[in-house]
Design an enzyme around this catalytic site. Structure first.
Site, PDB file in Angstrom:
ATOM      1  N   ARG A  83     160.677  36.423 -21.918  1.00  0.00           N
ATOM      2  CA  ARG A  83     160.143  35.058 -21.794  1.00  0.00           C
ATOM      3  C   ARG A  83     158.949  34.930 -22.745  1.00  0.00           C
ATOM      4  O   ARG A  83     157.873  35.440 -22.447  1.00  0.00           O
ATOM      5  CB  ARG A  83     159.718  34.729 -20.355  1.00  0.00           C
ATOM      6  CG  ARG A  83     160.876  34.673 -19.380  1.00  0.00           C
ATOM      7  CD  ARG A  83     160.593  33.774 -18.201  1.00  0.00           C
ATOM      8  NE  ARG A  83     160.620  32.375 -18.555  1.00  0.00           N
ATOM      9  CZ  ARG A  83     160.228  31.391 -17.734  1.00  0.00           C
ATOM     10  NH1 ARG A  83     159.775  31.684 -16.534  1.00  0.00           N
ATOM     11  NH2 ARG A  83     160.285  30.138 -18.118  1.00  0.00           N
ATOM     12  N   ASP A 109     150.479  29.332 -18.491  1.00  0.00           N
ATOM     13  CA  ASP A 109     151.105  30.528 -19.048  1.00  0.00           C
ATOM     14  C   ASP A 109     150.427  31.005 -20.327  1.00  0.00           C
ATOM     15  O   ASP A 109     150.618  32.144 -20.737  1.00  0.00           O
ATOM     16  CB  ASP A 109     152.587  30.264 -19.316  1.00  0.00           C
ATOM     17  CG  ASP A 109     153.375  30.168 -18.029  1.00  0.00           C
ATOM     18  OD1 ASP A 109     154.047  31.142 -17.688  1.00  0.00           O
ATOM     19  OD2 ASP A 109     153.299  29.127 -17.346  1.00  0.00           O
ATOM     20  N   GLN A 151     160.398  24.229  -8.742  1.00  0.00           N
ATOM     21  CA  GLN A 151     159.504  25.263  -8.220  1.00  0.00           C
ATOM     22  C   GLN A 151     158.511  24.704  -7.206  1.00  0.00           C
ATOM     23  O   GLN A 151     158.110  25.400  -6.274  1.00  0.00           O
ATOM     24  CB  GLN A 151     158.734  25.938  -9.367  1.00  0.00           C
ATOM     25  CG  GLN A 151     159.597  26.758 -10.312  1.00  0.00           C
ATOM     26  CD  GLN A 151     159.957  25.973 -11.552  1.00  0.00           C
ATOM     27  OE1 GLN A 151     160.156  24.764 -11.499  1.00  0.00           O
ATOM     28  NE2 GLN A 151     160.053  26.643 -12.687  1.00  0.00           N
ATOM     29  N   ARG A 189     158.662  34.997 -11.564  1.00  0.00           N
ATOM     30  CA  ARG A 189     158.136  34.022 -12.512  1.00  0.00           C
ATOM     31  C   ARG A 189     156.663  33.787 -12.200  1.00  0.00           C
ATOM     32  O   ARG A 189     156.164  34.230 -11.167  1.00  0.00           O
ATOM     33  CB  ARG A 189     158.929  32.703 -12.526  1.00  0.00           C
ATOM     34  CG  ARG A 189     159.724  32.348 -11.312  1.00  0.00           C
ATOM     35  CD  ARG A 189     158.907  31.901 -10.151  1.00  0.00           C
ATOM     36  NE  ARG A 189     157.973  30.858 -10.521  1.00  0.00           N
ATOM     37  CZ  ARG A 189     156.831  30.641  -9.924  1.00  0.00           C
ATOM     38  NH1 ARG A 189     156.466  31.410  -8.902  1.00  0.00           N
ATOM     39  NH2 ARG A 189     156.034  29.669 -10.281  1.00  0.00           N
ATOM     40  N   GLY A 190     156.004  33.109 -13.131  1.00  0.00           N
ATOM     41  CA  GLY A 190     154.559  32.984 -13.063  1.00  0.00           C
ATOM     42  C   GLY A 190     153.938  34.038 -13.957  1.00  0.00           C
ATOM     43  O   GLY A 190     154.271  35.231 -13.860  1.00  0.00           O
TER      44      GLY A 190
END
Length: 347
Positions: free
Chosen positions: A90, A238, A197, A47-48
């Site tokens: 995503r 993002d 997170q 993720r990221g």
């Protein structure tokens, strides 16, 4: 941090650190198909936005080997179809589609070669994307550090560190650069509900890197700021819209309101590929909504009544007017962002 790698390309396979198991277990997954990378992105094994982009690039290398066609025209049809599938893993992270599109363009640019040679070119392109991300992150850290004073305390939300990128991170890169330059900084990390997170990842990587980090729950930020204990807020993102609106982990909007109220600078750390000039404002950014079980349970233990209705957007949009500066590898953009972002991007 001890040498824990977020991702690596080894012997034609993508190796990912399974971030769903942190901080209690360090486990790597070896992936050999586009579908496996799709699932890893979707389930947040990786993720990221930057790490997702690099992973997507390698997924497109794997996809090229899955397409069993040796003539370019049938090859590219199937290859683009796999890219379209991967893009749905995503939707909010713009780096995902950016990397997929760059890989497809690479395939088209080499269409006069054999498909076997195109596969080699695609692997070289993915490795280049990976190396570029590393250099981008370091430069973002240098630019962020120029905005701080020795001894400052920074509040961050979610995880935009080495675990979200190839190395250094975006928002957290400033702490690694500060250590290299013997520039003292302190950190507060929001826990970042619902997937924690900040607690599981940010506090994990900063603590193991020797950074002075303190973990707080999300609803403690206002008290902390009111006590004068925060000098700056730095978060990743993002997607950045053309007007400077920013999509980041849910709760970032809350933090930006608090920072504005207490007159604390709010800095967004982002690589330029995360800037989406086709997205005019934040209203156009697609916001992923995830399974409500993420907020009804913690570590598999139910904390809410069975059958309760839930609303679980994974991201929110921080309006440009709440942002002090957007910090990229190419420079620092200040309001008005619709002008400065283009200037920085074209630098």
């Amino acid at each position: 941090m001890d040498k824990i790698q977020t991702l690596a390309w080894r012997n034609g396979k993508l190796v990912l650190l399974d971030q769903t198991l942190l901080p209690n277990e360090i486990c790597y997954k070896e992936l050999s198909t586009e579908k496996e990378v799709f699932d890893a992105i979707r389930t947040m094994v990786v993720r990221g936005a930057p790490a997702i982009g690099v992973s997507a690039a390698y997924a497109m290398v794997l996809a090229a080997h899955e397409v069993d066609k040796e003539d370019f025209e049938p090859f590219i049809v199937d290859y683009e179809a796999l890219g379209e599938h991967l893009s749905k893993s995503r939707p909010t992270a713009v780096n995902l589609n950016w990397a997929i599109n760059r890989m497809i363009k690479c395939a088209h640019a080499n269409k006069n070669f054999s498909v076997s040679k195109i596969r080699e070119k695609l692997e070289q392109e993915a490795i280049a994307i990976h190396n570029e991300d590393l250099q981008i992150n370091r430069k973002i850290g240098e630019n962020l550090l120029s905005l701080l004073k020795r001894g400052d305390t920074v509040l961050t939300h979610c995880n935009a560190g080495a675990l979200a990128t190839s190395e250094y991170g975006t928002a957290l890169s400033v702490f690694y650069l500060a250590q290299e330059k013997n520039f003292p900084l302190k950190a507060y990390a929001n826990e970042t509900r619902p997937r924690l997170q900040g607690a599981r990842l940010t506090s994990f990587e900063l603590y193991h890197a020797g950074v002075d980090v303190t973990l707080i729950s999300d609803n403690m930020a206002a008290v902390l700021m009111s006590q004068g204990k925060v000098d700056a807020v730095i978060v990743g993102c993002d997607r950045v819209a053309a007007n400077g609106d920013v999509a980041n982990k849910i709760g970032t909007f809350n933090v930006s309101i608090l920072a504005k109220h207490f007159n604390i600078p709010m800095y967004i750390a982002t690589p330029t590929p995360t800037i989406d000039f086709d997205c005019i404002t934040g209203e156009s950014i697609p916001i992923e909504e995830r399974d409500g079980e993420e907020i009804a349970t913690i570590n598999g233990v139910r904390i809410a009544p069975e059958g309760i209705k839930t609303y679980n957007p994974s991201f929110d949009v921080t309006p440009a007017e709440n942002i002090t500066a957007i910090v990229t590898e190419k420079g620092i953009a200040y309001p008005p962002f619709d002008v400065s972002l283009k200037d920085v991007f074209n630098n």
